[in-house]
Design a protein around this motif. Structure first.
Motif, PDB file in Angstrom:
ATOM      1  N   VAL A   1     -70.415 -52.518  77.422  1.00 43.41           N
ATOM      2  CA  VAL A   1     -70.776 -51.547  76.617  1.00 43.41           C
ATOM      3  C   VAL A   1     -70.495 -50.201  77.416  1.00 43.41           C
ATOM      4  CG1 VAL A   1     -72.347 -50.260  75.073  1.00 43.41           C
ATOM      5  CG2 VAL A   1     -72.475 -52.929  75.385  1.00 43.41           C
ATOM      6  N   ALA A   2     -69.762 -49.416  76.828  1.00 37.69           N
ATOM      7  CA  ALA A   2     -69.338 -48.125  77.673  1.00 37.69           C
ATOM      8  C   ALA A   2     -70.224 -46.876  76.882  1.00 37.69           C
ATOM      9  CB  ALA A   2     -67.995 -47.796  77.989  1.00 37.69           C
ATOM     10  N   TYR A   3     -70.635 -45.885  77.529  1.00 31.68           N
ATOM     11  CA  TYR A   3     -71.404 -44.890  76.733  1.00 31.68           C
ATOM     12  C   TYR A   3     -70.755 -43.584  77.281  1.00 31.68           C
ATOM     13  CZ  TYR A   3     -75.397 -41.813  75.663  1.00 31.68           C
ATOM     14  OH  TYR A   3     -76.059 -40.909  74.952  1.00 31.68           O
ATOM     15  N   VAL A   4     -70.264 -42.753  76.175  1.00 33.96           N
ATOM     16  CA  VAL A   4     -69.741 -41.459  76.369  1.00 33.96           C
ATOM     17  C   VAL A   4     -70.863 -40.466  75.893  1.00 33.96           C
ATOM     18  CG1 VAL A   4     -68.046 -39.710  76.232  1.00 33.96           C
ATOM     19  CG2 VAL A   4     -67.380 -42.274  76.445  1.00 33.96           C
ATOM     20  N   PRO A   5     -71.570 -39.914  76.711  1.00 29.28           N
ATOM     21  CA  PRO A   5     -72.778 -39.125  76.193  1.00 29.28           C
ATOM     22  C   PRO A   5     -72.142 -37.700  75.485  1.00 29.28           C
ATOM     23  CG  PRO A   5     -73.239 -39.420  78.480  1.00 29.28           C
ATOM     24  CD  PRO A   5     -71.969 -40.105  78.007  1.00 29.28           C
ATOM     25  N   GLU A   6     -73.148 -36.886  74.852  1.00 31.67           N
ATOM     26  CA  GLU A   6     -72.587 -35.578  74.328  1.00 31.67           C
ATOM     27  C   GLU A   6     -72.339 -34.679  75.488  1.00 31.67           C
ATOM     28  OE1 GLU A   6     -75.687 -34.166  71.902  1.00 31.67           O
ATOM     29  OE2 GLU A   6     -74.610 -32.628  71.348  1.00 31.67           O
TER      30      GLU A   6
ATOM     31  N   ARG B   1     -65.660 -59.848  58.792  1.00 29.80           N
ATOM     32  CA  ARG B   1     -65.564 -59.901  60.398  1.00 29.80           C
ATOM     33  C   ARG B   1     -66.971 -59.942  60.866  1.00 29.80           C
ATOM     34  NH1 ARG B   1     -62.802 -54.342  62.450  1.00 29.80           N
ATOM     35  NH2 ARG B   1     -63.252 -53.630  60.177  1.00 29.80           N
ATOM     36  N   GLN B   2     -67.113 -60.542  61.882  1.00 34.42           N
ATOM     37  CA  GLN B   2     -68.285 -60.861  62.634  1.00 34.42           C
ATOM     38  C   GLN B   2     -68.909 -59.298  63.284  1.00 34.42           C
ATOM     39  OE1 GLN B   2     -67.753 -63.429  65.960  1.00 34.42           O
ATOM     40  NE2 GLN B   2     -69.828 -63.300  66.681  1.00 34.42           N
ATOM     41  N   ASP B   3     -70.155 -59.382  63.142  1.00 34.80           N
ATOM     42  CA  ASP B   3     -70.849 -58.060  63.611  1.00 34.80           C
ATOM     43  C   ASP B   3     -70.785 -58.221  65.387  1.00 34.80           C
ATOM     44  OD1 ASP B   3     -70.871 -57.151  61.269  1.00 34.80           O
ATOM     45  OD2 ASP B   3     -72.935 -57.399  60.972  1.00 34.80           O
ATOM     46  N   ILE B   4     -70.440 -57.035  65.824  1.00 37.13           N
ATOM     47  CA  ILE B   4     -70.516 -56.986  67.454  1.00 37.13           C
ATOM     48  C   ILE B   4     -71.940 -56.321  67.565  1.00 37.13           C
ATOM     49  CG2 ILE B   4     -69.647 -54.827  67.857  1.00 37.13           C
ATOM     50  CD1 ILE B   4     -68.265 -56.475  70.068  1.00 37.13           C
TER      51      ILE B   4
ATOM     52  N   ALA C   1     -58.715 -48.409  69.322  1.00 30.15           N
ATOM     53  CA  ALA C   1     -59.468 -48.893  68.194  1.00 30.15           C
ATOM     54  C   ALA C   1     -58.710 -50.388  68.126  1.00 30.15           C
ATOM     55  CB  ALA C   1     -59.594 -48.180  66.945  1.00 30.15           C
ATOM     56  N   LYS C   2     -57.432 -50.389  68.701  1.00 32.31           N
ATOM     57  CA  LYS C   2     -56.667 -51.553  68.306  1.00 32.31           C
ATOM     58  C   LYS C   2     -57.263 -52.728  69.368  1.00 32.31           C
ATOM     59  CE  LYS C   2     -52.359 -49.159  67.622  1.00 32.31           C
ATOM     60  NZ  LYS C   2     -51.369 -48.839  68.164  1.00 32.31           N
ATOM     61  N   GLU C   3     -57.977 -52.431  70.394  1.00 26.89           N
ATOM     62  CA  GLU C   3     -58.638 -53.589  71.117  1.00 26.89           C
ATOM     63  C   GLU C   3     -60.136 -53.263  71.304  1.00 26.89           C
ATOM     64  OE1 GLU C   3     -58.093 -51.411  75.332  1.00 26.89           O
ATOM     65  OE2 GLU C   3     -56.276 -52.589  74.933  1.00 26.89           O
ATOM     66  N   THR C   4     -60.788 -52.334  70.846  1.00 31.64           N
ATOM     67  CA  THR C   4     -62.218 -52.302  71.123  1.00 31.64           C
ATOM     68  C   THR C   4     -62.791 -51.932  69.935  1.00 31.64           C
ATOM     69  OG1 THR C   4     -63.746 -51.547  72.512  1.00 31.64           O
ATOM     70  CG2 THR C   4     -62.154 -50.077  72.020  1.00 31.64           C
ATOM     71  N   THR C   5     -64.239 -51.882  69.905  1.00 28.50           N
ATOM     72  CA  THR C   5     -65.019 -51.549  69.060  1.00 28.50           C
ATOM     73  C   THR C   5     -65.541 -49.945  69.303  1.00 28.50           C
ATOM     74  OG1 THR C   5     -65.542 -53.554  68.384  1.00 28.50           O
ATOM     75  CG2 THR C   5     -66.918 -51.815  67.436  1.00 28.50           C
ATOM     76  N   ILE C   6     -65.624 -49.080  68.565  1.00 29.63           N
ATOM     77  CA  ILE C   6     -66.051 -47.784  68.878  1.00 29.63           C
ATOM     78  C   ILE C   6     -67.188 -47.424  67.711  1.00 29.63           C
ATOM     79  CG2 ILE C   6     -65.383 -45.170  69.033  1.00 29.63           C
ATOM     80  CD1 ILE C   6     -62.701 -46.309  69.919  1.00 29.63           C
TER      81      ILE C   6
ATOM     82  N   ARG D   1     -63.536 -52.839  77.303  1.00 35.05           N
ATOM     83  CA  ARG D   1     -64.899 -52.638  76.845  1.00 35.05           C
ATOM     84  C   ARG D   1     -64.908 -53.426  75.570  1.00 35.05           C
ATOM     85  NH1 ARG D   1     -66.612 -51.201  81.745  1.00 35.05           N
ATOM     86  NH2 ARG D   1     -65.743 -48.969  82.231  1.00 35.05           N
ATOM     87  N   LYS D   2     -66.033 -54.041  75.338  1.00 36.90           N
ATOM     88  CA  LYS D   2     -66.256 -54.820  74.006  1.00 36.90           C
ATOM     89  C   LYS D   2     -66.617 -53.628  72.974  1.00 36.90           C
ATOM     90  CE  LYS D   2     -67.699 -59.336  75.699  1.00 36.90           C
ATOM     91  NZ  LYS D   2     -68.690 -60.013  76.208  1.00 36.90           N
ATOM     92  N   LEU D   3     -67.649 -52.687  73.454  1.00 36.54           N
ATOM     93  CA  LEU D   3     -68.105 -51.721  72.639  1.00 36.54           C
ATOM     94  C   LEU D   3     -68.095 -50.373  73.230  1.00 36.54           C
ATOM     95  CD1 LEU D   3     -69.454 -50.837  69.904  1.00 36.54           C
ATOM     96  CD2 LEU D   3     -71.758 -51.487  71.278  1.00 36.54           C
TER      97      LEU D   3
END
Lengths: 346, 240
Positions: free
Chosen positions: B82-87, B2-5, B182-187, B154-156
């Protein structure tokens, strides 16, 4: 409850020409209308975005001086108000963009200092360019015929101006209702803004800039945008005030004390509430104009008692105003509307 | 293959005068859940913050979806998908649940299909829709933070310790939810809970002292107890 108070205040303002017939009451009512716009626009900055600015009176002044200068040079026409006021608004936006991009990136205290410096420069410039601005004396001018007290809106069979509920239906009334309607529309527009998606972004920026950026909002862009929006509203308030007063000078639109008053009104009413702007403006204006009268009555009524008449001497009105402010801050730490609207923690 | 995102190439980042990341190299393939493990203070959160542009790398490069984003502003990176869910969840306590989600929705409008899916995954979101976010429990806040990350495609998605402080029953629900996402995005997931991480992860990267010291398949890593103990210096059994 809070919005009920706000509606009652607006209704009171709408009926004020028929409820109070003296000139001072009409002046106070018009000032309240204009200051609601000015204070609500300041609340957009301080309450909704967390920006503390001392440049707000400059935007108010730019609108007022724009309209005033055009009315003096072009004559008392609507075109003068539109052109002069328009130039004032454009200059306010340019200045807001300039200050915003220059200093909204820096920390809050530095931004406040920059606006304070710009405000001081503006006062000096108005004083220096006295040929254009009238200096400390300000400018007097005529306004469109519709707003002249001699204009008869309705006449009876004898050609006299019609009185309704004891109030003459003349140009002064037309001027008041123009001020009232414009102020109400501008206030409603600001309520629309804070309830729009933009308003939600502003609240998010106020709460946490880094978080707002991490979900895709460029904070400096939004801060500059709201600074410009706020400047436009302040400038329009300035135009309305200039047309109402038929006089524009540093003391009425540009002085530092006006900015302090605006700040006090926002704090008393409640930051970030919009309804607080109305409550804060009414309370402070009524206190500024009527507290001395009430104290005079109190001093007369207690003339036979020791000490109390001295304390209630109208000259001591600032002492009572200060005490009232301390009590308000103590009992309503988030301002009147802010404390009343605040959800109770279980 | 697979290609790297996402690719981090010799990335170094500092917090104040402290060097936190030292030549981090990381390749995250497109799709699925990829886990970043490491002990406390190893640099996992700093890696996510640097990818998101909250911190800026002073050397090296970060490529997302083929584009160099090393110097990008965090808001631009977010807009790229890119979405970010911080701690600490990163929600806005003063706003309602709806407003928190609306902030992340495209032009403030919700996709009804996605919203319905969020309601199914996290019923509390629908229940507390009009409530201020500060009034939610810890688990509900975490759900809101994750819901905000998936309200738009989101892509990531970068997620920092989503299970921290949550009850085991909620964690099991979250595993199901993450399988769905995870079926539609990268986590890219930073996680201390090894059971959670190993249930979801396809690949694993272990960070130690600001460097990647191991990269590989998660299944193999989960079976190799010696490797786990050596790299993470703790008995992972206690976390299972």
């Amino acid at each position: 409850m809070v919005w009920g108070i706000v509606i009652v205040i607006w209704l009171g303002l709408a009926l004020s020409p028929f409820l109070f017939h003296d000139v001072r009451s009409q002046q106070v009512a018009a000032r309240i209308c204009v200051f609601i716009v000015l204070v609500a626009s300041y609340d957009l900055l301080i309450g909704y975005t967390g920006i503390v600015s001392f440049a707000h009176t400059i935007f108010f002044g730019l609108g007022a001086y724009g309209a005033a200068t055009a009315l003096r040079h072009m004559g008392p026409g609507w075109d003068a108000i539109v052109i002069g006021g328009g130039i004032g608004i454009v200059m306010a936006v340019i200045l807001a963009i300039f200050i915003g991009l220059l200093s909204l990136r820096v920390k809050a205290i530095f931004f406040t200092m920059v606006t304070l410096a710009v405000a001081s420069v503006a006062v000096v410039l108005v004083s220096q360019f006295s040929d254009f601005t009238g200096g400390e004396d300000g400018i007097t001018y005529k306004v469109p015929k519709l707003f002249k007290p001699a204009t008869k809106l309705l006449v009876d069979d004898d050609g006299h101006v019609v009185r309704w509920l004891g109030t003459k239906l003349n140009g002064k009334l037309a001027a008041f209702y123009s001020v009232f309607c414009m102020s109400l529309l501008l206030y409603l527009a600001m309520i629309r803004i804070v309830n729009s998606p933009l308003g939600t972004v502003l609240k998010a920026v106020r709460e946490n800039e880094t978080r707002a950026e991490a979900i895709g909002y460029r904070v400096v862009t939004y801060r500059t945008l709201v600074f410009c929006i706020s400047a436009v509203f302040a400038a329009i308030a300035g135009i309305i005030y200039a047309v109402w007063l038929k006089y524009t000078g540093p003391e009425t639109v540009l002085s530092f004390s006006i900015n302090i008053d605006i700040l006090l009104m926002v704090v008393i009413g409640g930051m970030g509430t919009m309804s607080g702007a109305v409550i804060g403006v009414v309370l402070l204006n009524l206190a500024q104009y009527y507290l001395r009268d009430i104290m005079q009555l109190g001093a007369e009524a207690t003339a036979n008692l020791p000490l109390i008449p001295e304390l209630l001497n109208p000259d001591r009105w600032l002492l009572w105003l200060g005490l009232s402010f301390i009590l308000l801050v103590y009992f309503f730490p988030a301002g009147i509307a802010g404390t009343m609207l605040k959800p109770r923690v279980k | 293959m697979r290609q790297d995102i996402l690719t981090l190439d010799n990335v170094c980042a500092d917090i104040a005068q402290y060097h936190i990341l030292h030549d981090i190299n990381l390749n995250i393939p497109k799709g699925g859940v990829h886990v970043l493990l490491g002990r406390n203070g190893a640099g996992k959160t700093t890696t996510l913050r640097t990818i998101m542009g909250v911190l800026h790398a002073h050397s090296g490069s970060i490529k997302f979806d083929g584009q160099d984003i090393t110097k990008y502003h965090s808001s631009d990176i977010a807009q790229m998908g890119v979405a970010y869910v911080p701690e600490n969840m990163g929600i806005f306590g003063g706003l309602t649940v709806e407003e928190n989600l609306r902030l992340a929705a495209n032009k403030g409008k919700f996709d009804p299909v996605r919203l319905k899916r969020i309601y199914t995954l996290f019923p509390a979101i629908e229940k507390f829709w009009d409530k201020a976010a500060w009034s939610l429990s810890g688990g509900q806040k975490q759900m809101l933070a994750i819901a905000r990350a998936i309200i738009e495609p989101r892509k990531l998605i970068l997620i920092d310790e989503p299970t921290k402080g949550l009850a085991p029953s909620i964690i099991d629900n979250m595993i199901e939810a993450f399988h769905e996402f995870a079926k539609e995005t990268t986590i890219l997931l930073v996680e201390q809970n090894f059971h959670f991480a190993s249930s979801l992860g396809e690949t694993v990267n272990v960070v130690e002292d600001g460097k990647i010291i191991h990269s590989g398949d998660m299944k193999e890593f989960a079976q190799d107890k010696d490797l786990q103990t050596r790299l993470l210096s703790l008995s992972l059994d206690q976390h299972q």
